[in-house]
Design a protein around this motif. Structure first.
Motif, PDB file in Angstrom:
ATOM      1  N   ILE A  56       0.847  -1.184   0.092  1.00  0.00           N
ATOM      2  CA  ILE A  56      -0.161  -0.182  -0.046  1.00  0.00           C
ATOM      3  C   ILE A  56       0.919   1.274  -0.049  1.00  0.00           C
ATOM      4  O   ILE A  56       2.071   1.495   0.592  1.00  0.00           O
ATOM      5  CB  ILE A  56      -0.945   0.021   1.173  1.00  0.00           C
ATOM      6  N   ARG A  57       0.269   2.464  -0.480  1.00  0.00           N
ATOM      7  CA  ARG A  57       0.720   3.781  -0.408  1.00  0.00           C
ATOM      8  C   ARG A  57       0.015   4.598   0.451  1.00  0.00           C
ATOM      9  O   ARG A  57      -1.203   4.597   0.408  1.00  0.00           O
ATOM     10  CB  ARG A  57       0.949   4.377  -1.704  1.00  0.00           C
ATOM     11  N   ASP A  58       0.441   5.187   1.599  1.00  0.00           N
ATOM     12  CA  ASP A  58      -0.175   6.015   2.467  1.00  0.00           C
ATOM     13  C   ASP A  58      -0.539   7.367   1.710  1.00  0.00           C
ATOM     14  O   ASP A  58       0.386   7.837   0.993  1.00  0.00           O
ATOM     15  CB  ASP A  58       0.579   6.389   3.729  1.00  0.00           C
ATOM     16  N   HIS A  59      -1.460   8.076   1.997  1.00  0.00           N
ATOM     17  CA  HIS A  59      -1.806   9.273   1.561  1.00  0.00           C
ATOM     18  C   HIS A  59      -0.539  10.367   1.961  1.00  0.00           C
ATOM     19  O   HIS A  59      -0.326  10.354   3.565  1.00  0.00           O
ATOM     20  CB  HIS A  59      -3.152  10.001   1.754  1.00  0.00           C
ATOM     21  N   PRO A  60       0.137  11.003   1.101  1.00  0.00           N
ATOM     22  CA  PRO A  60       1.123  12.089   1.566  1.00  0.00           C
ATOM     23  C   PRO A  60       0.855  12.961   2.539  1.00  0.00           C
ATOM     24  O   PRO A  60       1.574  13.409   3.260  1.00  0.00           O
ATOM     25  CB  PRO A  60       1.852  12.326   0.271  1.00  0.00           C
ATOM     26  N   ASP A  61      -0.461  13.231   2.758  1.00  0.00           N
ATOM     27  CA  ASP A  61      -0.832  14.485   3.525  1.00  0.00           C
ATOM     28  C   ASP A  61      -0.866  13.686   4.933  1.00  0.00           C
ATOM     29  O   ASP A  61      -0.942  14.411   6.075  1.00  0.00           O
ATOM     30  CB  ASP A  61      -2.336  15.058   3.249  1.00  0.00           C
ATOM     31  N   HIS A  62      -1.156  12.494   5.028  1.00  0.00           N
ATOM     32  CA  HIS A  62      -1.484  12.064   6.424  1.00  0.00           C
ATOM     33  C   HIS A  62      -0.455  10.767   6.819  1.00  0.00           C
ATOM     34  O   HIS A  62      -0.762  10.259   8.192  1.00  0.00           O
ATOM     35  CB  HIS A  62      -3.041  11.437   6.464  1.00  0.00           C
ATOM     36  N   ALA A  63       0.674  10.700   5.922  1.00  0.00           N
ATOM     37  CA  ALA A  63       1.539   9.447   6.414  1.00  0.00           C
ATOM     38  C   ALA A  63       2.292   9.849   7.879  1.00  0.00           C
ATOM     39  O   ALA A  63       2.587   8.765   8.414  1.00  0.00           O
ATOM     40  CB  ALA A  63       2.346   9.129   5.319  1.00  0.00           C
ATOM     41  N   TRP A  64       2.370  10.973   8.069  1.00  0.00           N
ATOM     42  CA  TRP A  64       2.991  11.316   9.267  1.00  0.00           C
ATOM     43  C   TRP A  64       2.435  10.812  10.496  1.00  0.00           C
ATOM     44  O   TRP A  64       3.307  10.882  11.571  1.00  0.00           O
ATOM     45  CB  TRP A  64       3.232  12.974   9.237  1.00  0.00           C
ATOM     46  N   ILE A  65       1.203  10.437  10.535  1.00  0.00           N
ATOM     47  CA  ILE A  65       0.630  10.169  11.747  1.00  0.00           C
ATOM     48  C   ILE A  65       1.079   8.937  12.459  1.00  0.00           C
ATOM     49  O   ILE A  65       1.043   8.564  13.560  1.00  0.00           O
ATOM     50  CB  ILE A  65      -0.982   9.863  11.440  1.00  0.00           C
ATOM     51  N   ARG A  66       1.803   7.733  11.247  1.00  0.00           N
ATOM     52  CA  ARG A  66       2.436   6.771  11.751  1.00  0.00           C
ATOM     53  C   ARG A  66       3.494   6.975  12.674  1.00  0.00           C
ATOM     54  O   ARG A  66       4.016   6.386  13.611  1.00  0.00           O
ATOM     55  CB  ARG A  66       2.908   5.757  10.592  1.00  0.00           C
TER      56      ARG A  66
END
Length: 294
Positions: free
Chosen positions: A263-273
């Protein structure tokens, strides 16, 4: 926002199945889902055709007969009560599902070319994973995950999200073939919710366009028996309202030569990890674990 990709309970039903999503009705090439409801003593026979299938008890137990072999599935009281055993049945077969006490059974399917052997898998062999932390905590029952159970194309897992939490977050996608980075997979979400003192539960599902495929765009209130079809797009979050745990069954399949969930995370929200190591896992999880192997 309304969408042909959100099918409220009953809309995807037929005379035989409470839910029936086929590649033809979904407008894609691979993934399928049926939900079979049997009364006490009921029996249903079907041909697997060009697809491999997993028979997964949602509530109740059953007997699965295929290729001259019979598998007894102990099942479970419901999706919030425990891990279940399941049966794999191959393409080009006649399958009979019968239940002494009645129940509800998911048939997760995917088109395939190879004919693998029929198998029964005990609940004790199902890996239970805790994913995310804090309000992103959820439980994943990886019964049919790639790398866990051998299929040709079918990938299927169960996700349980405690009331008030978000899952399928950060939003992610798998609608492009990018070797080693992203898989191309169609996906079906089937929902059930824990009631509170007789009040039914509900949640919300978001899918936003990724720039690929059909531009799938969904913002739906989902309830027991609802289905969301995801041919493409960023999917997530899946939101459980406070007080009502949320269950969804994910069925995935696609055209890629390798069976993988990349999978590819949405670039606007990947930081939440990056915030997850700082928070504890929701103490309500795991809701249950797989039984010990005997």
């Amino acid at each position: 926002m309304t969408s042909t990709h959100h099918l409220p309970a009953g809309q995807a039903g037929t005379d035989v199945y409470a839910v029936e999503v086929t590649p033809t009705t979904a407008g894609w090439g691979h993934a399928a889902l049926r939900v079979l409801e049997l009364p006490p003593g009921g029996r249903h026979t079907f041909d697997t055709g060009d697809s491999e299938w997993i028979v997964l008890p949602l509530a109740g137990g059953c007997t699965v007969a295929v290729d001259g072999t019979s598998f007894q599935l102990a099942g479970r009281a419901g999706v919030f009560d425990g891990v279940t055993d399941f049966a794999y049945v191959p393409r080009d077969a006649e399958v009979s599902v019968g239940s002494r006490d009645g129940g509800r059974f998911a048939l997760t399917g995917a088109r395939c070319t190879r004919r693998l052997p029929a198998r029964h898998v005990p609940a004790s062999s199902v890996p239970v994973e805790l994913r995310g932390t804090g309000t992103c905590s959820r439980q994943v029952n990886n019964f049919g995950a790639a790398g866990v159970f051998d299929c040709e194309n079918l990938i299927a897992v169960e996700v349980i999200t405690p009331g008030g939490n978000w899952s399928s977050f950060p939003p992610h996608k798998h609608d492009e073939h990018r070797p080693g980075e992203e898989s191309e997979l169609e996906e079906i979400y089937y929902f059930e919710f824990a009631a509170h003192e007789g009040t039914p539960g509900l949640g919300y599902q978001r899918v936003s366009p990724s720039g690929n495929g059909t531009g799938t765009d969904v913002l739906a209130e989902v309830r027991d028996g609802d289905v969301v079809l995801i041919p493409d797009g960023w999917h997530g979050p899946s939101m459980a309202v406070p007080g009502h745990d949320m269950y969804y069954l994910n069925v995935m399949a696609g055209p890629d030569p390798d069976r993988a969930w990349l999978i590819r995370d949405h670039p606007d929200h990947a930081w939440i990890r990056t915030t997850w190591p700082e928070q504890p896992v929701d103490p309500r999880l795991p809701l249950y674990t797989a039984p010990e192997r005997s």
